[in-house]
Design a protein around this motif. Structure first.
Motif, PDB file in Angstrom:
ATOM      1  N   LEU A 137       9.687  21.910  63.295  1.00  0.00           N
ATOM      2  CA  LEU A 137      11.040  22.373  62.970  1.00  0.00           C
ATOM      3  C   LEU A 137      11.009  23.806  62.453  1.00  0.00           C
ATOM      4  O   LEU A 137      11.988  24.544  62.578  1.00  0.00           O
ATOM      5  N   GLY A 138       9.870  24.206  61.888  1.00  0.00           N
ATOM      6  CA  GLY A 138       9.734  25.540  61.316  1.00  0.00           C
ATOM      7  C   GLY A 138       9.730  26.662  62.342  1.00  0.00           C
ATOM      8  O   GLY A 138       9.914  27.824  61.981  1.00  0.00           O
ATOM      9  N   TYR A 139       9.510  26.360  63.635  1.00  0.00           N
ATOM     10  CA  TYR A 139       9.657  27.406  64.652  1.00  0.00           C
ATOM     11  C   TYR A 139      10.807  27.062  65.611  1.00  0.00           C
ATOM     12  O   TYR A 139      10.847  27.515  66.746  1.00  0.00           O
ATOM     13  N   SER A 140      11.742  26.269  65.125  1.00  0.00           N
ATOM     14  CA  SER A 140      12.870  25.828  65.949  1.00  0.00           C
ATOM     15  C   SER A 140      14.193  26.313  65.362  1.00  0.00           C
ATOM     16  O   SER A 140      14.255  26.843  64.253  1.00  0.00           O
ATOM     17  N   LYS A 141      15.240  26.101  66.139  1.00  0.00           N
ATOM     18  CA  LYS A 141      16.605  26.335  65.661  1.00  0.00           C
ATOM     19  C   LYS A 141      17.319  24.989  65.577  1.00  0.00           C
ATOM     20  O   LYS A 141      17.209  24.168  66.490  1.00  0.00           O
ATOM     21  N   ILE A 142      18.048  24.794  64.487  1.00  0.00           N
ATOM     22  CA  ILE A 142      18.702  23.496  64.247  1.00  0.00           C
ATOM     23  C   ILE A 142      20.199  23.706  64.087  1.00  0.00           C
ATOM     24  O   ILE A 142      20.640  24.479  63.228  1.00  0.00           O
ATOM     25  N   VAL A 143      20.977  23.034  64.922  1.00  0.00           N
ATOM     26  CA  VAL A 143      22.437  23.060  64.821  1.00  0.00           C
ATOM     27  C   VAL A 143      22.897  21.763  64.147  1.00  0.00           C
ATOM     28  O   VAL A 143      22.565  20.672  64.613  1.00  0.00           O
ATOM     29  N   ILE A 144      23.625  21.889  63.065  1.00  0.00           N
ATOM     30  CA  ILE A 144      24.179  20.719  62.381  1.00  0.00           C
ATOM     31  C   ILE A 144      25.673  20.663  62.681  1.00  0.00           C
ATOM     32  O   ILE A 144      26.435  21.563  62.305  1.00  0.00           O
ATOM     33  N   ASP A 145      26.086  19.620  63.380  1.00  0.00           N
ATOM     34  CA  ASP A 145      27.488  19.451  63.762  1.00  0.00           C
ATOM     35  C   ASP A 145      28.149  18.451  62.812  1.00  0.00           C
ATOM     36  O   ASP A 145      27.596  17.389  62.534  1.00  0.00           O
ATOM     37  N   GLU A 146      29.331  18.805  62.301  1.00  0.00           N
ATOM     38  CA  GLU A 146      30.118  17.922  61.422  1.00  0.00           C
ATOM     39  C   GLU A 146      29.327  17.475  60.194  1.00  0.00           C
ATOM     40  O   GLU A 146      29.187  16.288  59.907  1.00  0.00           O
ATOM     41  N   ILE A 147      28.834  18.427  59.419  1.00  0.00           N
ATOM     42  CA  ILE A 147      28.020  18.125  58.239  1.00  0.00           C
ATOM     43  C   ILE A 147      28.811  17.358  57.180  1.00  0.00           C
ATOM     44  O   ILE A 147      28.247  16.605  56.388  1.00  0.00           O
ATOM     45  N   GLN A 148      30.132  17.530  57.179  1.00  0.00           N
ATOM     46  CA  GLN A 148      30.952  16.861  56.163  1.00  0.00           C
ATOM     47  C   GLN A 148      31.053  15.353  56.394  1.00  0.00           C
ATOM     48  O   GLN A 148      31.550  14.636  55.546  1.00  0.00           O
ATOM     49  N   ALA A 149      30.539  14.869  57.535  1.00  0.00           N
ATOM     50  CA  ALA A 149      30.664  13.435  57.857  1.00  0.00           C
ATOM     51  C   ALA A 149      29.621  12.584  57.137  1.00  0.00           C
ATOM     52  O   ALA A 149      29.715  11.364  57.139  1.00  0.00           O
ATOM     53  N   TYR A 150      28.613  13.215  56.508  1.00  0.00           N
ATOM     54  CA  TYR A 150      27.527  12.446  55.893  1.00  0.00           C
ATOM     55  C   TYR A 150      27.885  11.993  54.480  1.00  0.00           C
ATOM     56  O   TYR A 150      28.594  12.692  53.741  1.00  0.00           O
ATOM     57  N   SER A 151      27.366  10.819  54.122  1.00  0.00           N
ATOM     58  CA  SER A 151      27.534  10.310  52.759  1.00  0.00           C
ATOM     59  C   SER A 151      26.727  11.180  51.805  1.00  0.00           C
ATOM     60  O   SER A 151      25.881  11.983  52.221  1.00  0.00           O
ATOM     61  N   ALA A 152      26.955  11.014  50.498  1.00  0.00           N
ATOM     62  CA  ALA A 152      26.320  11.870  49.494  1.00  0.00           C
ATOM     63  C   ALA A 152      24.799  11.807  49.563  1.00  0.00           C
ATOM     64  O   ALA A 152      24.118  12.837  49.486  1.00  0.00           O
ATOM     65  N   ASP A 153      24.232  10.596  49.724  1.00  0.00           N
ATOM     66  CA  ASP A 153      22.772  10.479  49.748  1.00  0.00           C
ATOM     67  C   ASP A 153      22.182  11.119  51.000  1.00  0.00           C
ATOM     68  O   ASP A 153      21.185  11.845  50.939  1.00  0.00           O
ATOM     69  N   LEU A 154      22.802  10.892  52.166  1.00  0.00           N
ATOM     70  CA  LEU A 154      22.296  11.486  53.398  1.00  0.00           C
ATOM     71  C   LEU A 154      22.451  13.012  53.383  1.00  0.00           C
ATOM     72  O   LEU A 154      21.599  13.734  53.901  1.00  0.00           O
ATOM     73  N   LEU A 155      23.523  13.500  52.770  1.00  0.00           N
ATOM     74  CA  LEU A 155      23.705  14.944  52.661  1.00  0.00           C
ATOM     75  C   LEU A 155      22.593  15.558  51.803  1.00  0.00           C
ATOM     76  O   LEU A 155      22.085  16.642  52.111  1.00  0.00           O
ATOM     77  N   ALA A 156      22.189  14.846  50.753  1.00  0.00           N
ATOM     78  CA  ALA A 156      21.098  15.334  49.889  1.00  0.00           C
ATOM     79  C   ALA A 156      19.801  15.449  50.679  1.00  0.00           C
ATOM     80  O   ALA A 156      19.089  16.458  50.590  1.00  0.00           O
ATOM     81  N   TYR A 157      19.479  14.411  51.475  1.00  0.00           N
ATOM     82  CA  TYR A 157      18.262  14.453  52.297  1.00  0.00           C
ATOM     83  C   TYR A 157      18.340  15.593  53.308  1.00  0.00           C
ATOM     84  O   TYR A 157      17.360  16.308  53.550  1.00  0.00           O
ATOM     85  N   LEU A 158      19.519  15.756  53.909  1.00  0.00           N
ATOM     86  CA  LEU A 158      19.699  16.769  54.946  1.00  0.00           C
ATOM     87  C   LEU A 158      19.531  18.177  54.380  1.00  0.00           C
ATOM     88  O   LEU A 158      18.792  18.998  54.934  1.00  0.00           O
ATOM     89  N   ILE A 159      20.219  18.469  53.279  1.00  0.00           N
ATOM     90  CA  ILE A 159      20.153  19.826  52.717  1.00  0.00           C
ATOM     91  C   ILE A 159      18.754  20.130  52.193  1.00  0.00           C
ATOM     92  O   ILE A 159      18.220  21.229  52.413  1.00  0.00           O
ATOM     93  N   TYR A 160      18.111  19.162  51.541  1.00  0.00           N
ATOM     94  CA  TYR A 160      16.729  19.368  51.090  1.00  0.00           C
ATOM     95  C   TYR A 160      15.831  19.667  52.301  1.00  0.00           C
ATOM     96  O   TYR A 160      15.008  20.592  52.271  1.00  0.00           O
ATOM     97  N   GLY A 161      16.007  18.892  53.384  1.00  0.00           N
ATOM     98  CA  GLY A 161      15.214  19.096  54.591  1.00  0.00           C
ATOM     99  C   GLY A 161      15.459  20.460  55.209  1.00  0.00           C
ATOM    100  O   GLY A 161      14.518  21.157  55.625  1.00  0.00           O
TER     101      GLY A 161
END
Length: 548
Positions: A137-161
């Motif tokens: 992932l460190g040499y890739s590009k990541i598109v996050i679509d509809e980030i507001q759709a995630y629950s609080a716990d999944l959003l925490a994992y996503l943003i940390y990642g």
């Protein structure tokens, strides 16, 4: 002769930056994401499998013309192999090619990947060899679509990642129809993003709101539907409820009043076979134009839940919806007059602001954050009439701020999960311990479905006992059985098993998927009819089962 719009130009001009782009529904965020990725390895992350499959199909058919897709694009979710076998087997010479395609995709070896977040962000648990996925992932590009759709716990994992990927040199694009300021603040806490000064919106007015401080009403829906029929107006009506129970209730209230061919329901508690059919039906029914490129004119009602919010390309004439929060509401509005080609001088969206109290978070009960709901209700209570895209963005900017939500259950849960994931020591977890999907569900076959398709299921079971069949054939047979399954809460299964032990429920044998005694699907006694799965009150049930 394609001309890219302002959003797509912004993506092209900032290919080497992290970007945040807020753009109204229908502005081509998917194309913008592909343009931003360019020739770099890329991951397109969406919250719902239906949306992933739809983007994959658009890319392979409309962009790649099915040419060498196995070298260019893949899907990553829990049933991707089954999807390939059902949808692209005719485009590949051998079944073994599909198996190889799927395996290479799972190894993240294909340039463009459309995926659920659990498939790539599980590295946040730092299990042995997690560095391999993080490095990719460190040499890739990541598109996050509809980030507001995630629950609080999944959003925490996503943003940390995302923070860890960014540290390794990976680039991130947040493309969304709505982005609350409190989520933007969380993203920008440890990462830098290039933003457009204003959200990408057009001047087209698509929605005319009537806000009603009452519970959603089937009488209101039927009255409007009937009036449209008499006037021979466009009459595609979408109803979005916060819960499956409410959707089923509205369906039953309209049943008998509306022609059964014009009344439909879609939610997550249908068996896979029926849900796939319903998803295809709603997309076909909800298209904007007919074959002659005129506005498609039909009459019918679809009742659904939040599963229609994200990335489903459907275009209805009228929307009746319960309020959940502003993000969800504006996503739901995006399913009505989606392309802005229909008249919006009169009301076309009806929003009901009284909801079941038990749906609001209270300790371990409920799923709608009370602070988010109350702020959203306050934001729209004085709205009446046409609402522009700019006004929608302004409402979110004004109400869903970090300051307004600092004491909410959502933010408490987010902070708790972020701290937990940040403090995990490397190699404490094993890869098999990780379940980032965080979905409390179990696949079962409902008893009425089991009885209806008993001979077909038994035949498939017997074929699976043959040790000589190929891997591909085994996957196909298992997939056919799984078409009869639905996901339910584990508590439903426990309640059923307790009722069996107490002699209050029918005992059904497990459906075996192989000769391995641990490889099976449970059958549970429940209710299942045209509105889908319903829990059973075993002590108060009158049964019509042939087996009983």
């Amino acid at each position: 002769n394609t001309k890219w719009n302002e959003l797509q130009k912004f993506a092209l001009e900032n290919k080497n930056e992290n970007i945040i782009a807020i753009a109204q529904t229908g502005m081509g965020k998917t194309e913008a994401g592909f343009l931003w990725m360019g020739n770099t390895k890329g991951f397109f992350v969406l919250p719902i499998r239906t949306a992933i499959n739809a983007i994959y199909d658009r890319a392979r058919k409309n962009i790649l013309n099915n040419d060498k897709i196995e070298e260019k694009i893949a899907i990553l979710h829990s049933s991707s192999l089954e999807y390939y076998l059902r949808n692209i087997s005719n485009d590949m010479s051998e079944n073994e090619d599909i198996l190889n395609y799927h395996t290479i995709g799972r190894q993240l070896s294909i340039p463009i990947n459309i995926t659920t977040m659990d498939q790539i962000f599980d590295f946040v648990f730092k299990y042995p060899s997690y560095e391999l996925k993080l490095t990719t992932l460190g040499y890739s590009k990541i598109v996050i679509d509809e980030i507001q759709a995630y629950s609080a716990d999944l959003l925490a994992y996503l943003i940390y990642g995302l923070e860890k990927v960014n540290e390794q040199g990976g680039k991130i694009a947040i493309l969304t129809a709505t982005l609350p300021p409190f989520i933007k603040d969380l993203l920008k806490k440890n990462m830098d993003f290039k933003e457009n000064e204003n959200a990408f919106t057009s001047d087209v007015i698509r929605h005319n709101l009537k806000v009603i401080n009452e519970r959603i009403s089937s009488d209101d829906i039927y009255e409007k539907y009937n009036e449209n029929k008499k006037l021979n107006k466009n009459n595609k009506v979408l109803i979005v409820c916060n819960t499956i129970k409410e959707a089923q209730k509205i369906y039953n209230q309209l049943k008998g009043k509306v022609d059964e061919k014009e009344l439909n329901i879609l939610h997550s508690k249908f068996i896979r076979k029926e849900r796939l059919e319903k998803e295809e039906d709603i997309i076909e029914f909800g298209k904007t134009y007919d074959e002659e490129k005129n506005i498609d004119k039909k009459s019918g009602i679809w009742i659904s839940t939040s599963i229609v919010e994200a990335s489903l390309d459907i275009d209805f004439d009228y929307l009746f919806t319960e309020l959940q929060d502003l993000n969800s509401l504006f996503q739901r509005l995006g399913r009505c007059n989606r392309k802005g080609k229909k008249d919006s001088k009169d009301y076309n969206c009806y929003v009901y602001t009284k909801i079941e109290e038990s749906n609001l978070v209270d300790g371990k009960r409920g799923f709608i954050d009370r602070s988010l709901f109350n702020l959203s209700k306050e934001a729209i209570e004085d709205l009446d009439g046409q609402l522009s895209e700019k006004e929608k963005v302004s409402l979110i900017e004004k109400y869903l701020t970090t300051e307004n939500l600092k004491d909410s259950d959502y933010m408490r849960k987010y902070n708790k999960e972020y701290e937990f994931i940040n403090d995990i020591e490397p190699y404490k977890f094993q890869v098999n311990d990780v379940n980032l999907r965080n979905i409390l569900s179990e696949e079962i076959i409902p008893s009425p479905i089991y009885e209806k398709y008993l001979s077909d299921i038994t035949e498939l079971e017997n074929k699976l006992k043959d040790r000589e069949i190929s891997i591909i054939e085994r996957v196909k047979l298992k997939d056919k059985i799984k078409q009869y399954t639905v996901s339910v809460h584990p508590i439903d299964v426990k309640n059923y098993e307790f009722a069996v032990q107490s002699g209050k429920a029918i005992h059904y044998k497990k459906v075996m998927l192989s000769n391995n005694v641990k490889d099976y699907i449970k059958v549970i006694e429940c209710e299942y009819d045209e509105v889908g799965y319903k829990r059973m009150r075993y002590d108060k049930q009158t049964r019509n089962s042939a087996i009983w």
